[in-house]
Design an enzyme around this catalytic site. Structure first.
Site, PDB file in Angstrom:
ATOM      1  N   ASN A  45       0.822  -0.967   0.246  1.00 40.60           N
ATOM      2  CA  ASN A  45      -0.094   0.057   0.177  1.00 40.60           C
ATOM      3  C   ASN A  45       0.935   1.481  -0.459  1.00 40.60           C
ATOM      4  OD1 ASN A  45       0.439  -1.082   2.935  1.00 40.60           O
ATOM      5  ND2 ASN A  45      -1.203   0.251   3.758  1.00 40.60           N
ATOM      6  N   VAL A  46      -0.151   1.968  -1.361  1.00 39.44           N
ATOM      7  CA  VAL A  46       1.350   4.046  -0.591  1.00 39.44           C
ATOM      8  C   VAL A  46       0.028   4.621  -0.160  1.00 39.44           C
ATOM      9  CG1 VAL A  46       2.716   5.241  -2.477  1.00 39.44           C
ATOM     10  CG2 VAL A  46       2.438   2.344  -2.930  1.00 39.44           C
ATOM     11  N   GLU A  47       0.293   5.315   0.820  1.00 36.72           N
ATOM     12  CA  GLU A  47      -0.609   6.465   0.795  1.00 36.72           C
ATOM     13  C   GLU A  47       0.086   7.771   0.517  1.00 36.72           C
ATOM     14  OE1 GLU A  47      -2.271   3.751   5.267  1.00 36.72           O
ATOM     15  OE2 GLU A  47      -1.029   6.082   5.009  1.00 36.72           O
ATOM     16  N   SER A  50      -3.518  13.488   0.167  1.00 38.72           N
ATOM     17  CA  SER A  50      -4.302  13.435  -0.245  1.00 38.72           C
ATOM     18  C   SER A  50      -4.974  11.580   0.231  1.00 38.72           C
ATOM     19  CB  SER A  50      -4.417  14.228  -1.336  1.00 38.72           C
ATOM     20  OG  SER A  50      -5.823  14.314  -1.528  1.00 38.72           O
ATOM     21  N   CYS A  56      -4.174   0.981  -2.750  1.00 37.16           N
ATOM     22  CA  CYS A  56      -3.706   0.089  -2.263  1.00 37.16           C
ATOM     23  C   CYS A  56      -2.762  -1.387  -2.623  1.00 37.16           C
ATOM     24  CB  CYS A  56      -5.496  -1.021  -2.243  1.00 37.16           C
ATOM     25  SG  CYS A  56      -6.316  -0.572  -1.666  1.00 37.16           S
ATOM     26  N   GLU A  58      -2.621  -4.377  -2.997  1.00 36.92           N
ATOM     27  CA  GLU A  58      -3.334  -5.238  -4.358  1.00 36.92           C
ATOM     28  C   GLU A  58      -3.492  -4.687  -5.646  1.00 36.92           C
ATOM     29  OE1 GLU A  58      -4.974  -4.586  -0.840  1.00 36.92           O
ATOM     30  OE2 GLU A  58      -6.162  -6.212  -0.621  1.00 36.92           O
ATOM     31  N   CYS A  94     -10.340  -4.956   0.243  1.00 41.02           N
ATOM     32  CA  CYS A  94     -10.790  -3.884   0.444  1.00 41.02           C
ATOM     33  C   CYS A  94     -11.958  -3.278  -1.076  1.00 41.02           C
ATOM     34  CB  CYS A  94     -10.879  -2.337   0.322  1.00 41.02           C
ATOM     35  SG  CYS A  94     -10.133  -1.541  -1.073  1.00 41.02           S
ATOM     36  N   CYS A  97     -10.932  -2.197  -4.617  1.00 42.36           N
ATOM     37  CA  CYS A  97      -9.866  -3.706  -5.245  1.00 42.36           C
ATOM     38  C   CYS A  97      -9.879  -4.720  -5.133  1.00 42.36           C
ATOM     39  CB  CYS A  97      -8.725  -4.676  -4.118  1.00 42.36           C
ATOM     40  SG  CYS A  97      -7.524  -3.322  -3.715  1.00 42.36           S
TER      41      CYS A  97
END
Ligand SMILES: [Zn+2]
Length: 139
Positions: A45-47, A50, A56, A58, A94, A97
């Site tokens: 995951n790469v937050e 913004s 996510c 996946e 989620c 995904c």
């Protein structure tokens, strides 16, 4: 999909989890996708500040696969948990995904593999995660 194959995919997902960029949630996820041709693509995951721009694990793995010409996925492994902590509970994809991945799977044949650090493994068809997914392609 044998349990040995599932565990290998989970191991790769766990490895990808180490690269998670999750300074906002502190929740680190790793995923690994096995494609029809036998290739494996991993993702984390790469937050983003913004939040809506966050992606996510996946979908990171799926984008890597599709961008390299792989469009049929046969298995997906996911692991997730708090940063620097074991994955005590299963981490299911989620809703976004599930919809995204549905474009590239045969829902009855693609297996979703969830694991925990204690070694539990749950394997079930993608169809159980998205029983009535939206599709616009004729199979
Ligand atoms: Zn997701």
């Amino acid at each position: 999909m044998t349990e040995t194959e599932a565990r290998k995919l989970l191991e790769l997902a766990e490895g990808a989890r180490a690269f998670s960029y999750s300074p906002y949630s502190g929740f680190c996820v790793g995923a690994a996708i096995l494609t029809e041709s036998g290739k494996i693509f991993t993702g984390c995951n790469v937050e983003n500040a913004s939040f809506g721009a966050t992606i996510c694990a996946e979908r990171t793995a799926a984008l890597k696969a599709v961008s390299e010409g792989e469009r049929r996925f046969t298995a997906l492994a996911v692991v997730g948990g708090r940063k620097d902590a074991p994955c005590d509970e299963r981490c299911a994809p989620c809703g976004m995904c599930r919809q995204f991945l549905s474009e590239f799977v045969n829902p009855k044949e693609c297996m979703v593999i969830l694991g925990t650090s204690e070694g539990s493994v749950d394997i079930r068809p993608f169809a159980e995660y998205l029983p009535f997914g939206f599709t616009n392609l004729e199979e």
